[in-house]
Design an enzyme around this catalytic site. Structure first.
Site, PDB file in Angstrom:
ATOM      1  N   ILE A   9       0.856  -1.201   0.000  1.00 46.04           N
ATOM      2  CA  ILE A   9       0.000   0.000   0.000  1.00 46.04           C
ATOM      3  C   ILE A   9       0.886   1.242   0.000  1.00 46.04           C
ATOM      4  CG2 ILE A   9      -1.850   1.256   1.197  1.00 46.04           C
ATOM      5  CD1 ILE A   9      -2.579  -1.393   2.608  1.00 46.04           C
ATOM      6  N   ASP A  62       8.808   8.145  -1.310  1.00 44.77           N
ATOM      7  CA  ASP A  62       8.096   9.171  -2.055  1.00 44.77           C
ATOM      8  C   ASP A  62       7.935   8.588  -3.456  1.00 44.77           C
ATOM      9  OD1 ASP A  62       7.344  11.327  -3.622  1.00 44.77           O
ATOM     10  OD2 ASP A  62       8.536  12.762  -2.460  1.00 44.77           O
ATOM     11  N   ASN A  89      -2.442   4.009  -3.657  1.00 40.22           N
ATOM     12  CA  ASN A  89      -3.266   4.971  -2.924  1.00 40.22           C
ATOM     13  C   ASN A  89      -2.621   6.353  -2.825  1.00 40.22           C
ATOM     14  OD1 ASN A  89      -5.232   5.879  -0.704  1.00 40.22           O
ATOM     15  ND2 ASN A  89      -3.237   5.956   0.322  1.00 40.22           N
ATOM     16  N   ARG A 123       4.490  -0.212 -12.924  1.00 43.28           N
ATOM     17  CA  ARG A 123       5.498  -0.775 -13.850  1.00 43.28           C
ATOM     18  C   ARG A 123       6.420  -1.754 -13.132  1.00 43.28           C
ATOM     19  NH1 ARG A 123       8.277  -3.178 -16.404  1.00 43.28           N
ATOM     20  NH2 ARG A 123       9.638  -2.674 -18.156  1.00 43.28           N
ATOM     21  N   TYR A 155      -6.052  18.583 -10.523  1.00 49.06           N
ATOM     22  CA  TYR A 155      -6.365  17.399  -9.713  1.00 49.06           C
ATOM     23  C   TYR A 155      -7.311  16.474 -10.482  1.00 49.06           C
ATOM     24  CZ  TYR A 155      -8.127  14.373  -6.066  1.00 49.06           C
ATOM     25  OH  TYR A 155      -8.494  13.251  -5.351  1.00 49.06           O
ATOM     26  N   LYS A 159      -6.796  12.542 -11.854  1.00 40.38           N
ATOM     27  CA  LYS A 159      -7.650  11.405 -11.499  1.00 40.38           C
ATOM     28  C   LYS A 159      -8.321  10.814 -12.741  1.00 40.38           C
ATOM     29  CE  LYS A 159      -6.704  11.026  -7.193  1.00 40.38           C
ATOM     30  NZ  LYS A 159      -6.154   9.783  -6.614  1.00 40.38           N
ATOM     31  N   VAL A 188     -14.481  12.261   0.985  1.00 36.43           N
ATOM     32  CA  VAL A 188     -14.054  11.429   2.108  1.00 36.43           C
ATOM     33  C   VAL A 188     -13.343  12.358   3.083  1.00 36.43           C
ATOM     34  CG1 VAL A 188     -12.716   9.404   2.827  1.00 36.43           C
ATOM     35  CG2 VAL A 188     -13.606   9.534   0.486  1.00 36.43           C
TER      36      VAL A 188
HETATM   37  C1  8X3 Z   1     -11.610  13.605  -3.705  1.00 33.34           C
HETATM   38  C2  8X3 Z   1     -12.972  13.937  -4.183  1.00 33.34           C
HETATM   39  O1  8X3 Z   1     -14.588  15.796  -4.845  1.00 33.34           O
HETATM   40  O2  8X3 Z   1     -13.116  16.202  -2.945  1.00 33.34           O
HETATM   41  O3  8X3 Z   1     -10.897  12.874  -4.639  1.00 33.34           O
HETATM   42  O4  8X3 Z   1     -12.235  16.179  -5.198  1.00 33.34           O
HETATM   43  S1  8X3 Z   1     -13.218  15.603  -4.295  1.00 33.34           S
END
Ligand code: 8X3
Length: 258
Positions: A9, A62, A89, A123, A155, A159, A188
């Site tokens: 993890i 890191d 993660n 990888r 961000y 993702k 979250v």
């Molecule tokens: C976190 C969800 O909506 O706070 O990845 O960007 S949000």
């Protein structure tokens, strides 16, 4: 079924990574937990060993640093390299500014950690999995990877990359027993927003005001479920939001009286 499985993890010192470590430890897995903060990892290790009597290995890492990833694998006992489950993660959001106003350092940190770090680990580990004829890569994506929201441009892009890396990798290993899962949580409450706002706890708390957010444990349960299904079942993607969140940026909040 997860007993003695080797689970790696990244970003395990807090939040979803930490909760996942606890959840896998409860099942008797052998854990390799990595993060930048070795002190926190060692404290978590102590707790897991005490509470569940499991084998835990900690590595300061890191994920942006390719050389450091290589050193971790070089220093790891051969037996441990046979990773069954990789939980990618490690990741973060930094800043909530318009792209034309945002600090360019934030771009680098997010892209290097969320995309490149995830790719480096993948990888490194997937060839071992293919060689062993078993393995599961679980990536932590986000609802931010499905739709963009104001201030989240980079961000969200990272993702979205996690989604497409997951989809592409699933194709790359389709002729092997390796599974690939992308878990896409919505809101979250962890230290996610504290980090995003560079330590401003008040701003971070305001994000979750008026809504009951998910907890890291909620996501750890989902991770565990995807890792527990039979070998012929692959859960490709799971999107999980609080009940009052429809998708990124579409949230119902109760008025909070102060
Ligand atoms: C976190 C969800 O909506 O706070 O990845 O960007 S949000």
């Amino acid at each position: 079924m997860l007993k003695d499985k080797i689970v790696f993890i990244s970003g395990a010192s807090s939040g979803i990574g930490e909760a996942a470590a606890v959840r896998f430890a409860k099942e008797g897995a052998i854990l390799i937990i990595c993060a930048r903060n070795l002190e926190k990892l060692d404290a978590l290790k102590e707790q897991l060993v005490k509470d569940y009597g499991v084998e835990v290995h900690t590595y300061k890492l890191d994920v942006r640093d390719k050389k450091a990833i290589n050193s971790v694998f070089e220093s790891m006992p051969e037996r441990l390299k046979n990773i069954d489950i990789l939980v990618n993660n490690a990741g973060l959001a930094q800043g909530l500014e318009k792209v034309q106003e945002e600090d360019m350092e934030d771009f680098d940190v997010m892209i290097d950690t969320n995309i490149k770090g995830l790719l480096y680990l993948t990888r490194k580990v997937v060839p071992i999995m293919i060689n062993n004829g078993r393995g599961h890569v679980i990536n932590i994506g986000s609802t931010a990877g499905i739709v963009a929201y104001p201030g989240g441009t980079v961000y969200c892009a990272t993702k979205a990359a996690v989604k497409f890396i997951s989809d592409g990798l699933r194709m790359d290993v389709v002729d092997t027993p390796i599974k690939v899962t992308n878990i896409q949580p919505g809101m979250v409450e962890t230290n996610f927003s504290v980090i995003r706002f560079h330590g401003d706890k008040e701003k971070a708390d305001a994000v979750y005001e008026g809504i009951e957010p998910l907890t890291a444990e909620d996501i750890a349960d989902v991770i565990l479920y995807t890792a527990s299904v039979p070998a012929h079942v692959q859960i490709c993607e799971v999107t999980v939001t609080p009940t009052h969140q429809a998708t990124a940026g579409v949230v119902h909040k109760e008025k909070v009286s102060k």
